[in-house]
Design an enzyme around this catalytic site. Structure first.
Site, PDB file in Angstrom:
ATOM      1  N   SER A 126       6.098   1.243   0.571  1.00 25.92           N
ATOM      2  CA  SER A 126       6.833   1.451   1.812  1.00 25.92           C
ATOM      3  C   SER A 126       6.681   0.241   2.721  1.00 25.92           C
ATOM      4  O   SER A 126       5.649  -0.451   2.709  1.00 25.92           O
ATOM      5  CB  SER A 126       6.218   2.680   2.479  1.00 25.92           C
ATOM      6  OG  SER A 126       6.392   2.646   3.856  1.00 25.92           O
ATOM      7  N   TYR A 151      -0.822   7.661   6.010  1.00 28.38           N
ATOM      8  CA  TYR A 151       0.244   7.521   5.010  1.00 28.38           C
ATOM      9  C   TYR A 151       0.386   6.046   4.602  1.00 28.38           C
ATOM     10  O   TYR A 151       0.373   5.697   3.419  1.00 28.38           O
ATOM     11  CB  TYR A 151       1.578   8.053   5.567  1.00 28.38           C
ATOM     12  CG  TYR A 151       2.775   7.548   4.803  1.00 28.38           C
ATOM     13  CD1 TYR A 151       3.077   8.056   3.542  1.00 28.38           C
ATOM     14  CD2 TYR A 151       3.579   6.522   5.309  1.00 28.38           C
ATOM     15  CE1 TYR A 151       4.152   7.570   2.815  1.00 28.38           C
ATOM     16  CE2 TYR A 151       4.658   6.030   4.593  1.00 28.38           C
ATOM     17  CZ  TYR A 151       4.940   6.561   3.352  1.00 28.38           C
ATOM     18  OH  TYR A 151       5.998   6.062   2.625  1.00 28.38           O
ATOM     19  N   LYS A 155      -0.498   3.884   0.914  1.00 24.16           N
ATOM     20  CA  LYS A 155       0.414   2.978   0.196  1.00 24.16           C
ATOM     21  C   LYS A 155      -0.253   1.605   0.009  1.00 24.16           C
ATOM     22  O   LYS A 155      -0.103   0.967  -1.023  1.00 24.16           O
ATOM     23  CB  LYS A 155       1.756   2.858   0.925  1.00 24.16           C
ATOM     24  CG  LYS A 155       2.582   4.131   0.890  1.00 24.16           C
ATOM     25  CD  LYS A 155       2.947   4.544  -0.539  1.00 24.16           C
ATOM     26  CE  LYS A 155       3.678   5.861  -0.618  1.00 24.16           C
ATOM     27  NZ  LYS A 155       3.848   6.361  -2.004  1.00 24.16           N
TER      28      LYS A 155
END
Ligand code: UD1
Length: 340
Positions: A126, A151, A155
């Site tokens: 991302s 989050y 990643k």
């Protein structure tokens, strides 16, 4: 060539399966826990493509369950690993769930690559790994920033896990794809993002307000240092994102990669503000949106958009769809959902 798609009943996973079936070169096998998706998506894929995809409903955090798929299909040549939690505010509230789910699943996938000698992996990363940046657009050499939420951190760690794993496994090849903001739906309007009751992302909120499922939309922040004060993002049509996965697989199976762990940004290169997106929606659909101007949302970065020239040059990928297609397809999908 069989390819295992983890999270294949999810938003980007299902569009990638459709694209894969239409391209014909690879044969998808879908695994999904359906914790945040629904098995009916497999029916939707069949409705669009005419193909019933082999489907395993299980959680890949369960290593034994995951490995049973590889015992059954000894000829899998690659994995596209989508399965993950992806809600930024939720990750702030429940950090351990994010670390456990997103990292345990990846570890199991990498172990499967080792045990079953799977040579190719595509990983969903991302643009959030860049954090707040000084220089726009960002390219693959832009360093990872301080993670602004768990989050984004999962990643970042995921990318590093793959990189270190690739270093000691020279026959293993990975492509890491850093998505910017995927939006839109399949052009048929028969498949799209199935949002929770209270979606967090801008496009499903727009379509839910437009159809009356939600009352009002708040523009989070109008005092940013941007052309109209609202945040700028790089929106990409989900079918373009899906197409990049097929191209990345071809890139690996045709052995065009230079390193055994390559990274590509997937964005349009076009920064669009929140207010511009709202006005585009109103103009394209003719539906007025009920919105108010509000405070900044915690954890938002002011602006990010992509330099995707690397994907253009090496994967021969570029966006085929623009903002009008993104808006029109997302709206068609929302209207179809209402009829169901
Ligand atoms: C973030 C991550 C992205 C991740 C995605 C998953 C960044 C830069 N990107 O996207 O990598 O895949 O979450 O969910 O962090 N907005 C409003 N009102 C709303 C909802 C959103 O104004 O009701 C604004 C947001 O403030 C933001 C823009 O719309 O500026 C897009 O928001 P959203 O769709 O949630 O995606 P990101 O947070 O950019």
């Amino acid at each position: 060539m069989k390819v295992l798609i983890t999270g294949g009943a999810g938003y980007i996973g299902s569009h990638t399966i459709i694209e894969m079936i239409e391209t014909g070169e690879f044969s998808p096998i879908c695994v999904d826990s359906c914790e945040r998706s629904t098995p009916e998506t497999i029916d939707r894929i069949e409705q669009i493509t005419g193909v019933r995809v082999p489907f395993y409903k299980l959680n890949i955090c369960n290593k034994d369950a995951l490995f049973r798929i590889f015992e059954e299909h000894k000829d899998i040549v690659g994995i596209i690993h989508f399965a993950a939690y992806k809600c930024v505010p939720e990750s702030v509230e429940k950090p351990l769930e994010y670390y456990r789910n997103n990292l345990q699943s990846l570890e199991n996938v990498l172990e499967a690559c080792l045990k079953y000698k799977i040579p190719n992996l595509i990983f969903s990363s991302s643009c959030s790994i860049y954090g707040e940046v000084d220089k726009l657009p960002v390219n693959e050499d832009t360093p990872m920033g301080a993670p602004f939420c768990p989050y984004a951190h999962t990643k970042q760690i995921g990318e590093e896990m793959i990189r270190f794993f690739a270093q000691v496994n020279p026959k293993f090849n990975a492509v890491i794809l850093r998505y910017f903001n995927p939006v839109g739906a399949h052009k048929s309007g028969l498949n799209g993002e199935l949002s929770p009751d209270k979606p967090n992302n801008l496009m499903p909120i727009i379509t839910q307000v437009a159809i009356g499922k939600m009352k009002q939309l708040t523009v989070f922040g109008t005092d940013y240092d941007t052309r109209d004060g609202s945040c700028i993002r790089d929106y990409v049509h989900v079918s373009d994102i899906a197409d990049a996965h097929i191209k990345a697989l071809q890139f690996l199976t045709e052995k065009k990669n230079i390193s055994n762990c390559e990274v590509f940004n997937l964005g349009s290169g076009n920064g669009v503000s929140v207010l511009e997106m709202l006005h585009a929606f109103e103009e394209i659909t003719g539906v007025k949106l009920n919105y108010v101007l509000g405070d900044r949302r915690a954890g938002d970065i002011p602006a990010v958009y992509s330099d995707s020239s690397c994907a253009e040059r090496l994967l021969h990928w570029s966006c085929q769809y623009g903002i009008a297609d993104m808006v029109a397809s997302a709206w068609k999908w929302e209207q179809n959902l209402k009829l169901e």
